[in-house]
Design a protein around this motif. Structure first.
Motif, mmCIF file in Angstrom:
data_model
loop_
_atom_site.group_PDB
_atom_site.id
_atom_site.type_symbol
_atom_site.label_atom_id
_atom_site.label_comp_id
_atom_site.label_asym_id
_atom_site.label_seq_id
_atom_site.Cartn_x
_atom_site.Cartn_y
_atom_site.Cartn_z
ATOM 1 N N LEU A 1 -3.492 6.381 -9.874
ATOM 2 C CA LEU A 1 -4.206 5.507 -8.988
ATOM 3 C C LEU A 1 -3.419 4.525 -7.771
ATOM 4 N N TYR A 2 -2.210 4.274 -8.501
ATOM 5 C CA TYR A 2 -1.383 3.436 -7.607
ATOM 6 C C TYR A 2 -0.842 4.340 -6.642
ATOM 7 N N ASP A 3 -0.288 5.446 -7.004
ATOM 8 C CA ASP A 3 -0.064 6.413 -5.923
ATOM 9 C C ASP A 3 -0.890 6.677 -4.951
ATOM 10 N N GLY A 4 -2.015 7.016 -5.207
ATOM 11 C CA GLY A 4 -3.178 7.398 -4.180
ATOM 12 C C GLY A 4 -3.331 6.082 -3.395
ATOM 13 N N LEU A 5 -3.508 4.985 -3.774
ATOM 14 C CA LEU A 5 -3.612 3.646 -2.923
ATOM 15 C C LEU A 5 -2.568 3.505 -2.111
ATOM 16 N N ALA A 6 -1.378 3.602 -2.503
ATOM 17 C CA ALA A 6 -0.016 3.559 -1.982
ATOM 18 C C ALA A 6 -0.129 4.530 -0.759
ATOM 19 N N ALA A 7 -0.279 5.583 -1.097
ATOM 20 C CA ALA A 7 -0.423 6.769 0.133
ATOM 21 C C ALA A 7 -1.422 6.293 1.253
ATOM 22 N N VAL A 8 -2.633 5.533 0.864
ATOM 23 C CA VAL A 8 -3.527 5.138 1.794
ATOM 24 C C VAL A 8 -3.025 4.185 2.681
ATOM 25 N N LEU A 9 -2.428 3.095 1.760
ATOM 26 C CA LEU A 9 -1.946 1.987 2.651
ATOM 27 C C LEU A 9 -0.812 2.275 3.551
ATOM 28 N N SER A 10 0.144 3.175 2.949
ATOM 29 C CA SER A 10 1.279 3.390 4.045
ATOM 30 C C SER A 10 0.694 4.588 5.229
ATOM 31 N N ALA A 11 -0.390 4.987 5.122
ATOM 32 C CA ALA A 11 -1.030 5.741 6.394
ATOM 33 C C ALA A 11 -1.536 4.850 7.143
ATOM 34 N N GLN A 12 -2.020 3.517 6.739
ATOM 35 C CA GLN A 12 -2.404 2.521 7.631
ATOM 36 C C GLN A 12 -1.746 1.538 7.949
ATOM 37 N N GLY A 13 -0.341 1.750 7.660
ATOM 38 C CA GLY A 13 0.875 0.996 8.231
ATOM 39 C C GLY A 13 1.143 -0.158 7.406
ATOM 40 N N GLU A 14 0.601 -0.127 6.085
ATOM 41 C CA GLU A 14 0.763 -1.250 5.175
ATOM 42 C C GLU A 14 1.987 -0.942 4.332
ATOM 43 N N GLY A 15 3.174 -0.774 4.943
ATOM 44 C CA GLY A 15 4.308 -0.213 3.875
ATOM 45 C C GLY A 15 4.845 -0.976 2.818
ATOM 46 N N LYS A 16 4.669 -2.359 3.021
ATOM 47 C CA LYS A 16 5.194 -3.193 2.108
ATOM 48 C C LYS A 16 4.255 -3.214 0.850
ATOM 49 N N ARG A 17 3.148 -3.272 1.302
ATOM 50 C CA ARG A 17 1.972 -3.390 0.052
ATOM 51 C C ARG A 17 1.969 -2.022 -0.638
ATOM 52 N N ALA A 18 2.178 -0.845 0.163
ATOM 53 C CA ALA A 18 2.450 0.352 -0.570
ATOM 54 C C ALA A 18 3.540 0.417 -1.378
ATOM 55 N N GLN A 19 4.770 -0.246 -1.012
ATOM 56 C CA GLN A 19 5.812 -0.204 -2.063
ATOM 57 C C GLN A 19 5.471 -0.946 -3.225
#
Length: 535
Positions: A233-251
């Motif tokens: 679930l963390y992987d999936g949410l990270a991918a979505v946040l990264s796609a929205q430009g929220e790289g730090k939250r995704a990391q």
């Protein structure tokens, strides 16, 4: 107790006493065909020559592959059928190990010590379940998604106990068939009733694919409230946040997933990539180092992990200077990379450029120049092209190392080969504004789009003409060559002319430049098999 006399067993454990004890238990259950191995590599070799019904595999085998890595390779290589029962056996109980093992979904997880009664009870339940699911599992082995759906419908009616399992198989079949509206409806209805992690991940992936990122984010966030220990679930949410430009939250999310389940090489690699994008070179180094170490015995070993580690270490230069400790670490990483992938000329080029970039910061300009010139010379000799991501990375390195002309040439080739991908064009535009590079593919892109529309409408002759015209303008473009080949095979099936078949084969020869890690490679192989028959 069930009859095990016709079942083929494989025991994998590095302790001979345990293997002997377990074999004796199985004999008492009626088993007659029991093979044994003490290394994961030996287990894989046995599975290449014999189909087993039940595998009892220890997790920790000391040096070499562990049980998780063996299971990964068995599944990817299709060395076991869906009907095979794979039981992970271990004396360990750490959270990291358990979560990592369970992520790869063995049929059961058995903790040592256990006796014959508990083994029998567990195996009986597993065999009963696999027997009930047999029509579904056989359809999966045949890659017949329509048959999977039919078998799921039948079993759900016959035995309600298996309805939840059938829903998961049904979702996978709908995805394979491209029936995405039905898939979304099924997953939404299921999640309206109860939160199920696999369904949340499936719906989140589907919504992300469809560009519905805020909704996908909501699905993952709600799921994590109920299942905070579920790394996927963390992987999936990270991918979505990264796609929205929220790289730090995704990391940050991937760091938490790695903390929960650190023995997942692809997760470590993704964390390393995100950390590099965020200029967090410390986290990137740690993640890529873990990926390199795990990769030594994993089928997911990847040169990108070595290159990522080199980039992360180089990024730790202070005031434009790289200390001796970091340079030594980089040298060792590059050396292992070159030795491990000695036959991959594209990797050899990238290794030299990565090494040269570090040497510039260490003050060894002469050696950096020598390595750069070697890399440029090898570029012209490559039999296959880089992936789009790798090509852009190499182009950037070449420019930084004073090789602007070689960089522009590489970017132009990248446009010709991958220019139908808007993301690739955006990446190239960040490196150059030269219209001779950026503008060369626009007409071909429009013709390719027209061809796709015609093909989808069943106008295969018109589609072929569009694809031919697009390919004439961009003769190295992989998608356009594949589209043309597919159209030719479609018409060849109807008209069976040798000329069409020969043209198709010529298109597929163009595509030989494609790296094997390209997501279109499987499509290329299928088309090549149809066109050449004997391959």
């Amino acid at each position: 107790m069930l009859d095990y006399s016709h079942k083929r067993f494989l025991i994998v454990d590095d302790f001979s006493d345990f293997r002997t004890s377990l074999k004796a238990m199985l004999r008492e259950l009626g088993a007659k065909d029991v093979d044994m191995a003490d290394r994961g590599e030996d287990a894989l070799s046995l599975c290449r020559h014999k189909r087993y019904d039940i595998i009892l595999h220890d997790y920790n085998l000391g040096a070499g592959k562990n049980g998780q890595q063996v299971l990964e390779e068995l599944l990817i290589g299709k060395l076991i059928s869906h009907e095979c029962i794979f039981v992970m056996v271990t004396a360990e109980s750490s959270q990291a190990m358990v979560l990592s093992a369970l992520e790869h979904e063995p049929d059961a997880y058995l903790t040592k010590p256990f006796n014959r009664a508990s083994l029998s009870q567990r195996l009986d339940k597993l065999v009963e379940r696999k027997t009930a699911l047999q029509p579904i599992l056989q359809a999966l082995d045949k890659q017949d998604s329509s048959a999977v759906l039919a078998a799921c419908a039948s079993l759900s009616q016959q035995d309600k106990r298996y309805a939840p399992l059938c829903l998961r198989y049904q979702a996978g079949a709908l995805r394979e068939l491209g029936r995405l509206d039905e898939l979304e409806k099924l997953l939404t209805a299921l999640l309206a009733d109860r939160t199920v992690p696999w369904a949340c991940i499936a719906l989140g992936n589907l919504l992300q694919t469809r560009g519905q990122l805020p909704r996908a984010q909501q699905v993952y966030e709600l799921a994590l409230k109920s299942f905070p220990m579920f790394p996927g679930l963390y992987d999936g949410l990270a991918a979505v946040l990264s796609a929205q430009g929220e790289g730090k939250r995704a990391q940050n999310l991937l760091e938490e997933a790695v903390r929960l389940s650190p023995l997942a090489i692809r997760r470590q690699m993704q964390l390393g990539k995100l950390a590099l994008e965020n200029d967090d070179f410390g986290i990137a180094s740690k993640a890529f180092r873990s990926a390199v170490e795990q990769g030594r015995t994993s089928c997911f070993k990847n040169p990108e992990n070595y290159l990522g580690l080199t980039q992360a270490l180089t990024g730790q230069a202070v005031d434009g200077s790289l200390d001796k400790r970091l340079q030594l670490d980089i040298n060792q990483t590059i050396s292992e990379l070159q030795k491990t992938y000695s036959n991959d000329q594209a990797v050899q080029v990238r290794a030299r450029l990565a090494h040269a970039s570090s040497l510039v910061l260490s003050g060894d300009a002469a050696q950096a120049k020598k390595l750069t010139e070697e890399a440029v010379a090898r570029l012209a000799e490559l039999e296959s092209f880089f992936s789009a991501e790798a090509a852009m990375a190499v182009a950037s390195q070449l420019r930084e190392l004073g090789q602007a002309e070689a960089s522009d040439t590489l970017l132009k080739n990248c446009v010709e080969i991958y220019g139908d991908d808007p993301a690739v064009m955006q990446g190239i535009a960040l490196q150059t504004s030269d219209p001779a590079i950026l503008g060369s593919g626009l007409q071909a892109l429009e013709l390719n789009r027209q061809g796709v529309r015609s093909y989808q409408q069943g106008e295969h002759g018109q589609a072929l003409e569009h694809f031919r015209a697009a390919l004439a303008l961009q003769p190295k473009n992989i998608s356009m060559a594949l589209n043309t080949a597919q159209s030719l095979l479609r018409l060849g099936g109807e008209q069976a002319t040798p000329a069409l078949l020969e043209e198709c084969r010529a298109c597929l020869e163009v595509v030989r430049i494609m790296p094997e890690n390209d997501p279109r490679f499987a499509r290329y192989q299928k088309l090549r098999h149809k066109a050449f028959g004997d391959e």
